[in-house]
Design a protein around this motif. Structure first.
Motif, mmCIF file in Angstrom:
data_model
loop_
_atom_site.group_PDB
_atom_site.id
_atom_site.type_symbol
_atom_site.label_atom_id
_atom_site.label_comp_id
_atom_site.label_asym_id
_atom_site.label_seq_id
_atom_site.Cartn_x
_atom_site.Cartn_y
_atom_site.Cartn_z
ATOM 1 N N ILE A 67 0.868 -1.176 0.000
ATOM 2 C CA ILE A 67 0.000 0.000 0.000
ATOM 3 C C ILE A 67 0.903 1.223 0.000
ATOM 4 O O ILE A 67 1.751 1.365 0.873
ATOM 5 N N GLU A 68 0.742 2.073 -1.002
ATOM 6 C CA GLU A 68 1.540 3.292 -1.097
ATOM 7 C C GLU A 68 0.648 4.446 -1.506
ATOM 8 O O GLU A 68 -0.081 4.347 -2.495
ATOM 9 N N ASN A 69 0.741 5.530 -0.738
ATOM 10 C CA ASN A 69 -0.059 6.727 -0.977
ATOM 11 C C ASN A 69 -1.530 6.338 -1.059
ATOM 12 O O ASN A 69 -2.076 5.794 -0.130
ATOM 13 N N SER A 70 -2.180 6.556 -2.191
ATOM 14 C CA SER A 70 -3.602 6.242 -2.297
ATOM 15 C C SER A 70 -3.859 5.040 -3.205
ATOM 16 O O SER A 70 -4.948 4.893 -3.744
ATOM 17 N N PHE A 71 -2.842 4.165 -3.367
ATOM 18 C CA PHE A 71 -2.996 2.987 -4.217
ATOM 19 C C PHE A 71 -2.655 1.713 -3.464
ATOM 20 O O PHE A 71 -1.771 1.689 -2.619
ATOM 21 N N ILE A 72 -3.364 0.650 -3.809
ATOM 22 C CA ILE A 72 -3.136 -0.671 -3.234
ATOM 23 C C ILE A 72 -2.667 -1.590 -4.350
ATOM 24 O O ILE A 72 -3.362 -1.757 -5.356
ATOM 25 N N ARG A 73 -1.469 -2.168 -4.208
ATOM 26 C CA ARG A 73 -0.939 -3.109 -5.201
ATOM 27 C C ARG A 73 -1.394 -4.502 -4.798
ATOM 28 O O ARG A 73 -1.146 -4.954 -3.688
ATOM 29 N N CYS A 74 -2.075 -5.172 -5.738
ATOM 30 C CA CYS A 74 -2.618 -6.509 -5.491
ATOM 31 C C CYS A 74 -2.003 -7.514 -6.452
ATOM 32 O O CYS A 74 -1.626 -7.168 -7.572
ATOM 33 N N ILE A 75 -1.931 -8.769 -5.987
ATOM 34 C CA ILE A 75 -1.473 -9.872 -6.829
ATOM 35 C C ILE A 75 -2.546 -10.951 -6.828
ATOM 36 O O ILE A 75 -3.288 -11.103 -5.861
ATOM 37 N N TRP A 76 -2.641 -11.693 -7.932
ATOM 38 C CA TRP A 76 -3.598 -12.773 -8.058
ATOM 39 C C TRP A 76 -3.168 -13.681 -9.190
ATOM 40 O O TRP A 76 -2.353 -13.319 -10.020
ATOM 41 N N PHE A 77 -3.717 -14.889 -9.199
ATOM 42 C CA PHE A 77 -3.465 -15.824 -10.287
ATOM 43 C C PHE A 77 -4.606 -15.754 -11.285
ATOM 44 O O PHE A 77 -5.772 -15.803 -10.912
ATOM 45 N N ASN A 78 -4.267 -15.644 -12.569
ATOM 46 C CA ASN A 78 -5.243 -15.692 -13.634
ATOM 47 C C ASN A 78 -5.424 -17.165 -13.988
ATOM 48 O O ASN A 78 -4.588 -17.754 -14.656
ATOM 49 N N HIS A 79 -6.489 -17.768 -13.503
ATOM 50 C CA HIS A 79 -6.718 -19.208 -13.657
ATOM 51 C C HIS A 79 -6.953 -19.628 -15.104
ATOM 52 O O HIS A 79 -6.752 -20.780 -15.448
ATOM 53 N N SER A 80 -7.352 -18.696 -15.963
ATOM 54 C CA SER A 80 -7.590 -19.076 -17.356
ATOM 55 C C SER A 80 -6.282 -19.206 -18.138
ATOM 56 O O SER A 80 -6.278 -19.682 -19.246
ATOM 57 N N HIS A 81 -5.179 -18.759 -17.551
ATOM 58 C CA HIS A 81 -3.874 -18.833 -18.232
ATOM 59 C C HIS A 81 -2.919 -19.711 -17.431
ATOM 60 O O HIS A 81 -1.782 -19.353 -17.176
ATOM 61 N N GLN A 82 -3.374 -20.862 -16.996
ATOM 62 C CA GLN A 82 -2.562 -21.834 -16.256
ATOM 63 C C GLN A 82 -1.838 -21.185 -15.083
ATOM 64 O O GLN A 82 -0.635 -21.301 -14.924
ATOM 65 N N TYR A 83 -2.621 -20.470 -14.260
ATOM 66 C CA TYR A 83 -2.125 -19.872 -13.016
ATOM 67 C C TYR A 83 -0.997 -18.881 -13.241
ATOM 68 O O TYR A 83 0.025 -18.921 -12.583
ATOM 69 N N HIS A 84 -1.201 -17.969 -14.163
ATOM 70 C CA HIS A 84 -0.245 -16.893 -14.435
ATOM 71 C C HIS A 84 -0.415 -15.817 -13.369
ATOM 72 O O HIS A 84 -1.499 -15.269 -13.189
ATOM 73 N N LEU A 85 0.658 -15.482 -12.627
ATOM 74 C CA LEU A 85 0.604 -14.472 -11.573
ATOM 75 C C LEU A 85 0.527 -13.086 -12.193
ATOM 76 O O LEU A 85 1.308 -12.744 -13.077
ATOM 77 N N GLN A 86 -0.438 -12.289 -11.737
ATOM 78 C CA GLN A 86 -0.604 -10.928 -12.235
ATOM 79 C C GLN A 86 -0.614 -9.966 -11.065
ATOM 80 O O GLN A 86 -0.867 -10.360 -9.929
ATOM 81 N N GLU A 87 -0.354 -8.689 -11.359
ATOM 82 C CA GLU A 87 -0.454 -7.674 -10.321
ATOM 83 C C GLU A 87 -0.855 -6.353 -10.955
ATOM 84 O O GLU A 87 -0.601 -6.104 -12.131
ATOM 85 N N ALA A 88 -1.522 -5.524 -10.134
ATOM 86 C CA ALA A 88 -1.979 -4.211 -10.601
ATOM 87 C C ALA A 88 -2.216 -3.324 -9.392
ATOM 88 O O ALA A 88 -2.390 -3.812 -8.269
ATOM 89 N N ASP A 89 -2.231 -2.007 -9.643
ATOM 90 C CA ASP A 89 -2.530 -1.030 -8.604
ATOM 91 C C ASP A 89 -3.990 -0.615 -8.724
ATOM 92 O O ASP A 89 -4.494 -0.379 -9.824
ATOM 93 N N PHE A 90 -4.640 -0.487 -7.567
ATOM 94 C CA PHE A 90 -6.036 -0.056 -7.508
ATOM 95 C C PHE A 90 -6.142 1.116 -6.541
ATOM 96 O O PHE A 90 -5.549 1.084 -5.460
ATOM 97 N N PRO A 91 -6.904 2.148 -6.897
ATOM 98 C CA PRO A 91 -7.066 3.282 -5.981
ATOM 99 C C PRO A 91 -7.838 2.874 -4.724
ATOM 100 O O PRO A 91 -8.669 1.967 -4.759
ATOM 101 N N LEU A 92 -7.540 3.565 -3.616
ATOM 102 C CA LEU A 92 -8.325 3.357 -2.396
ATOM 103 C C LEU A 92 -9.796 3.602 -2.712
ATOM 104 O O LEU A 92 -10.128 4.440 -3.528
ATOM 105 N N GLY A 93 -10.672 2.872 -2.100
ATOM 106 C CA GLY A 93 -12.107 3.041 -2.310
ATOM 107 C C GLY A 93 -12.683 2.176 -3.401
ATOM 108 O O GLY A 93 -13.884 2.186 -3.623
ATOM 109 N N THR A 94 -11.835 1.404 -4.111
ATOM 110 C CA THR A 94 -12.341 0.583 -5.212
ATOM 111 C C THR A 94 -12.378 -0.899 -4.870
ATOM 112 O O THR A 94 -12.852 -1.699 -5.669
#
Length: 142
Positions: A93-120
Motif C-alpha cells: 500500500i503506497e499513498n492512495s494505491f493498493i498493489r494486489c497480486i492474483w493468479f489468472n486461472h484461465s492462463h494456467q495460473y499466471h501471476l498478475q499484479e496491478a494497482d487499484f485506488p483506495l475506495g475501489t
C-alpha cells in the motif's frame, strides 16, 4: 446521486458492472475511468469516457450498497474489486494505491499484479472465515 471513485456503474446501454477507479475534473469536461474483470478469461479491462459538464454521462449507478467508504487495509489481506473479479492478495500500500497480486486461472495460473485506488476494493473473507477445499489446488491427472 453523484458518481464517485469506488461506485459500481454500468453503461446505460448495458454490459458488465464496472468500478469507477478515477475521476479527473477539467474545466470543460470530466474524465471517468472504470475498471472490470472479464469473467470468461479473467482479463483486467478499463474504459475511459470524457463527459462535458453540459451533457449526461453514459454511465449509471448499479449498486448503491458499495458506495465509497473508508476501509483500512493491511498487506496480506484478501480483497476483490467492488464490481467483482478474482480474489486478490494485497502486496503493498503506497499513498492512495493498493498493489494486489492474483493468479489468472484461465492462463494456467499466471501471476498478475496491478494497482487499484483506495475506495475501489472490498475486503474478502480469509481462509479461517470459510471452508477451505484443498482439492482445488491438487493437480488433475492428465
Amino acid at each position: 446521486m453523484p458518481i464517485t471513485v469506488g461506485t459500481i456503474v454500468t453503461l446505460k446501454s448495458g454490459g458488465p458492472n464496472m468500478t469507477v477507479t478515477s475521476i479527473e475534473k477539467l474545466p470543460i469536461i470530466a474524465k471517468f475511468k472504470c475498471t472490470w474483470f472479464e469473467l470468461e478469461n479473467g482479463h483486467l479491462n478499463s474504459y475511459q469516457q470524457g463527459v462535458s459538464h453540459f451533457s449526461e454521462p453514459s454511465l449509471q449507478i448499479v449498486d448503491i450498497t458499495h458506495l465509497p467508504e473508508l476501509i483500512v487495509f493491511r498487506n496480506g489481506e484478501t480483497v476483490q474489486l467492488k464490481s467483482g473479479g478474482p480474489v486478490m492478495t494485497i502486496k503493498s500500500i503506497e499513498n492512495s494505491f493498493i498493489r494486489c497480486i492474483w493468479f489468472n486461472h484461465s492462463h494456467q495460473y499466471h501471476l498478475q499484479e496491478a494497482d487499484f485506488p483506495l475506495g475501489t476494493l472490498k475486503r474478502m473473507p480469509t481462509e479461517n472465515e470459510h471452508e477451505h477445499d484443498p482439492a482445488q489446488y491438487q493437480q488433475k491427472p492428465e
